[in-house]
Motif scaffolding. Structure first.
Motif, PDB file in Angstrom:
ATOM      1  N   PHE A   1       0.814  -1.210   0.000  1.00 15.87           N
ATOM      2  CA  PHE A   1       0.000   0.000   0.000  1.00 15.87           C
ATOM      3  C   PHE A   1       0.850   1.264   0.000  1.00 15.87           C
ATOM      4  O   PHE A   1       0.465   2.285  -0.539  1.00 15.87           O
ATOM      5  N   GLN A   2       2.028   1.178   0.622  1.00 16.34           N
ATOM      6  CA  GLN A   2       2.846   2.381   0.723  1.00 16.34           C
ATOM      7  C   GLN A   2       3.496   2.759  -0.610  1.00 16.34           C
ATOM      8  O   GLN A   2       4.159   3.784  -0.704  1.00 16.34           O
TER       9      GLN A   2
ATOM     10  N   ASN B   1      11.088  -0.027   4.946  1.00 12.72           N
ATOM     11  CA  ASN B   1       9.991   0.504   4.146  1.00 12.72           C
ATOM     12  C   ASN B   1       9.432   1.771   4.781  1.00 12.72           C
ATOM     13  O   ASN B   1       9.080   2.735   4.087  1.00 12.72           O
ATOM     14  N   TYR B   2       9.341   1.788   6.111  1.00 15.63           N
ATOM     15  CA  TYR B   2       8.793   2.929   6.857  1.00 15.63           C
ATOM     16  C   TYR B   2       9.660   4.171   6.652  1.00 15.63           C
ATOM     17  O   TYR B   2       9.153   5.283   6.454  1.00 15.63           O
ATOM     18  N   LEU B   3      10.978   3.969   6.678  1.00 16.27           N
ATOM     19  CA  LEU B   3      11.911   5.086   6.489  1.00 16.27           C
ATOM     20  C   LEU B   3      11.808   5.626   5.071  1.00 16.27           C
ATOM     21  O   LEU B   3      11.690   6.844   4.854  1.00 16.27           O
ATOM     22  N   GLU B   4      11.810   4.734   4.115  1.00 18.90           N
ATOM     23  CA  GLU B   4      11.827   5.145   2.706  1.00 18.90           C
ATOM     24  C   GLU B   4      10.497   5.748   2.264  1.00 18.90           C
ATOM     25  O   GLU B   4      10.463   6.797   1.597  1.00 18.90           O
ATOM     26  N   LYS B   5       9.368   5.102   2.621  1.00 19.68           N
ATOM     27  CA  LYS B   5       8.061   5.517   2.118  1.00 19.68           C
ATOM     28  C   LYS B   5       7.328   6.480   3.046  1.00 19.68           C
ATOM     29  O   LYS B   5       6.387   7.151   2.622  1.00 19.68           O
ATOM     30  N   GLY B   6       7.768   6.534   4.309  1.00 17.26           N
ATOM     31  CA  GLY B   6       7.085   7.402   5.271  1.00 17.26           C
ATOM     32  C   GLY B   6       7.911   8.610   5.642  1.00 17.26           C
ATOM     33  O   GLY B   6       7.569   9.742   5.320  1.00 17.26           O
ATOM     34  N   LEU B   7       9.050   8.389   6.288  1.00 14.00           N
ATOM     35  CA  LEU B   7       9.861   9.491   6.797  1.00 14.00           C
ATOM     36  C   LEU B   7      10.523  10.297   5.682  1.00 14.00           C
ATOM     37  O   LEU B   7      10.781  11.492   5.833  1.00 14.00           O
ATOM     38  N   LEU B   8      10.809   9.630   4.559  1.00 16.68           N
ATOM     39  CA  LEU B   8      11.447  10.326   3.430  1.00 16.68           C
ATOM     40  C   LEU B   8      10.442  10.639   2.320  1.00 16.68           C
ATOM     41  O   LEU B   8      10.831  10.886   1.179  1.00 16.68           O
ATOM     42  N   ASN B   9       9.178  10.652   2.669  1.00 19.02           N
ATOM     43  CA  ASN B   9       8.141  10.925   1.671  1.00 19.02           C
ATOM     44  C   ASN B   9       8.199  12.373   1.212  1.00 19.02           C
ATOM     45  O   ASN B   9       8.602  13.264   1.953  1.00 19.02           O
TER      46      ASN B   9
ATOM     47  N   THR C   1      19.218  10.287   9.422  1.00 23.73           N
ATOM     48  CA  THR C   1      19.119  10.055   7.972  1.00 23.73           C
ATOM     49  C   THR C   1      18.438  11.216   7.283  1.00 23.73           C
ATOM     50  O   THR C   1      18.880  11.671   6.220  1.00 23.73           O
ATOM     51  N   LEU C   2      17.367  11.711   7.872  1.00 25.52           N
ATOM     52  CA  LEU C   2      16.656  12.845   7.271  1.00 25.52           C
ATOM     53  C   LEU C   2      17.553  14.083   7.229  1.00 25.52           C
ATOM     54  O   LEU C   2      17.585  14.802   6.224  1.00 25.52           O
ATOM     55  N   TYR C   3      18.291  14.302   8.320  1.00 26.26           N
ATOM     56  CA  TYR C   3      19.095  15.525   8.344  1.00 26.26           C
ATOM     57  C   TYR C   3      20.242  15.473   7.336  1.00 26.26           C
ATOM     58  O   TYR C   3      20.715  16.507   6.851  1.00 26.26           O
ATOM     59  N   ASN C   4      20.663  14.301   6.968  1.00 33.50           N
ATOM     60  CA  ASN C   4      21.786  14.166   6.038  1.00 33.50           C
ATOM     61  C   ASN C   4      21.355  14.191   4.574  1.00 33.50           C
ATOM     62  O   ASN C   4      22.196  14.003   3.682  1.00 33.50           O
ATOM     63  N   GLN C   5      20.060  14.415   4.341  1.00 36.15           N
ATOM     64  CA  GLN C   5      19.577  14.487   2.961  1.00 36.15           C
ATOM     65  C   GLN C   5      19.994  15.807   2.309  1.00 36.15           C
ATOM     66  O   GLN C   5      20.122  16.840   2.965  1.00 36.15           O
TER      67      GLN C   5
END
Length: 585
Positions: free
Chosen positions: A414-415, A448-456, A491-495
């Motif tokens: 679904f994600q 999957n949560y990191l890739e599809k949720g937090l990095l959405n 991870t988010l901050y290093n984007q």
């Protein structure tokens, strides 16, 4: 009173008959002021007759008359209170006989309010009389008002007057005008609730009237009668009598009924009468032998609105049926999952997880889950969102092992959906699903949560993904989630995209009470020096928000370090950053 007050009073009285609608409406709001100036006696003898004269004019605006009705009630304390309240009935009686529905309904409402707290004498000598007069008038709006007011008068008058009102009501129920009968169809259930009408004789007559109204030739009358079914069936004590009345109720779901709206009303109001049916019909044979085939027929109805409403209330019926009967509904559900109407599929998506509770786990796995999978492939995003919203209910029924086996794989799939609102809904229900599926499923979904949720790409989804950590902590404990939480923020901050860096800073602020103090300070020390030197002004600005947001956790040394490192930004080329650097202290 002074000359000025008398002069104002005269002006307002004259303006009540003005040709200017605005002047009239303004003047009507001053009626209580006029009454105060005139005094009780003159208000009774002069102002009220004058208002009646105005009402009887033919060129009044509806807005004026509605406002006037309200102000007439406000006059009560200026004419002597409850002792003289009956004097206000005359102008309200005229208003309640008018064709304009809004004016008439407002007058009836005010008459109802006027009757509150009144003596038996008020009802016997005045209120009952106006009900009877309205009921005998030639114009049907008066009879509509009479029917509406009758339940208010009935309990408070003598036995003789009750008989007269009773005869009037029976007459109104057979009125030539459908609108009068429709009001009576609503009033009959109000009368059924009165203690003074609980004798066997009254109950029989009320039920007969209700039956006749359900068989009326006008659909709106039938529908109004059905709406009061829960109160009417409370009058029934005999098993055979219940069968007779329920047969009439379900007869309205017959396909021969030309109006789909009538058929629609049967499943709409069945839940309200289930308790009354079971109260007498202990073995639930009526539900098994009568309600079940009717519901199955309605699930195949030609009108999608009827199919949709039947699905909306199916769960309540299934809850009262034995398993052998419930299973007969499964083929209908399998057919409806591919219904041509999106409204029907929407209702199924909303109800399927609730309906699943009525079946054993084997059916849930072999039949309900495939239906869920089919609905999740629907082209309409709102259908999938409805389904996702209720998915946690199915998860609770399946238990940990089956949720892990059948629902967690769906979450991954679904994600990847294109519709962001659907992905957001899946993200919203994640804590409830994982509470059932367990910690292993939480670990399995982390990548999957990191890739599809937090990095959405969508902020709403990122924000929800971080909000979920508050619930994850409650479910699994901080020690079990802290590494994933810290890694996610880092991870988010290093984007390279600054939006993610801002989101990471906001996450620290939002989750400051979720993180341990040690981890909070560790993330702060790691991120704020980088943020102060970030090439994007928005990130530099958010460094100050981070500092002020978690300041209560920072000791004096850390606060001084931040102030020293941020001084250089007082001359920043971005005016907002410079402003924060100068004023945040």
């Amino acid at each position: 009173m002074g000359d000025s007050s008398d002069e104002d009073c005269t002006i307002y009285i004259e303006e009540l008959k003005s040709d200017d609608a605005n002047l009239k409406i303004n003047a009507v709001s001053k009626i209580t002021s006029i009454a105060q100036i005139l005094g009780e006696k003159r208000t009774q003898q002069e102002l009220l007759p004058y208002l009646i004269e105005i009402i009887e004019e033919q060129d009044n605006e509806d807005e004026f008359l509605i406002k006037l009705a309200q102000e007439i009630l406000n006059l009560k304390k200026y004419i002597g209170g409850n002792l003289k309240a009956h004097l206000l009935i005359a102008p309200l009686e005229i208003l309640s006989s008018m064709e304009e529905a809004l004016v008439r309904e407002k007058a009836v409402e005010i008459l109802s309010q006027l009757a509150q707290g009144q003596t038996e004498q008020f009802f016997e000598n005045h209120f009952c009389q106006v009900v009877q007069q309205l009921g005998e008038w030639d114009n049907f709006p008066s009879r509509i008002s009479a029917a509406s007011l009758l339940p208010i008068a009935y309990p408070h008058v003598s036995e003789l007057k009750q008989k007269e009102l009773w005869e009037l009501f029976k007459k109104l129920c057979k009125d030539d005008t459908p609108m009068v009968r429709r009001i009576c169809a609503g009033v009959v259930s109000q009368l059924a609730q009165l203690h003074c009408l609980q004798s066997k004789q009254h109950k029989v007559v009320l039920l007969k009237i209700w039956e006749d109204l359900m068989k009326d030739i006008i659909d709106s009358v039938k529908i109004k009668a059905i709406e009061g079914s829960q109160y009417m069936l409370k009058l029934v004590d005999d098993a055979q009598e219940l069968v007779d009345h329920i047969t009439s109720f379900f007869a309205l779901a017959d396909l021969n009924q030309k109006s789909w709206r009538v058929r629609y009303t049967v499943p709409e109001f069945l839940p309200t009468i289930l308790n009354q049916i079971i109260r007498i019909n202990k073995d639930k044979s009526i539900l098994k032998n009568t309600a079940t085939p009717i519901y199955q027929q309605l699930l195949k109805d030609s009108e999608p609105e009827v199919r949709s409403m039947t699905l909306q209330t199916l769960n309540q019926l299934l809850a009262e049926l034995p398993n052998s009967v419930k299973d007969g509904f499964l083929p209908f559900l399998e057919a409806l999952v591919k219904d041509t109407s999106l409204h029907v599929r929407m209702s199924l998506a909303e109800q399927i997880c609730k309906i699943a509770k009525q079946f054993n786990q084997n059916i849930q796995i072999t039949i309900i889950i495939p239906l869920v999978q089919t609905l999740f492939k629907d082209d309409v995003a709102d259908i999938k969102i409805k389904l996702a919203h209720n998915l946690s209910q199915l998860s609770a029924e399946l238990g940990q092992d089956n949720s892990k086996k059948h629902l967690v794989p769906l979450i991954k799939e679904f994600q990847n959906e294109k519709q962001w609102r659907f992905r957001l809904e899946v993200m919203t229900i994640m804590p409830k699903l994982l509470q059932v599926a367990g910690y292993e499923s939480f670990v399995e979904l982390q990548e999957n949560y990191l890739e599809k949720g937090l990095l959405n790409h969508y902020q709403a989804i990122r924000d929800q993904a971080f909000d979920n950590f508050i619930h994850f902590k409650e479910i699994f404990g901080y020690d079990q989630i802290k590494q994933f939480l810290k890694t996610s923020i880092q991870t988010l901050y290093n984007q390279s995209n600054y939006i993610y860096r801002v989101t990471a800073i906001h996450a620290i602020i939002k989750l400051q009470d979720t993180l341990s103090k040690e981890d909070l300070l560790s993330l702060y020390k790691e991120i704020y020096p980088q943020a102060l030197q970030d090439k994007v002004p928005n990130v530099r600005l958010n460094a100050f928000k981070l500092f002020t947001g978690i300041k209560k956790y920072l000791d004096n040394k850390l606060q001084q370090e931040f102030k020293q490192k941020s001084q250089i930004l007082e001359g920043d080329e971005d005016i907002d950053v410079a402003y924060y650097a100068t004023n945040y202290k």
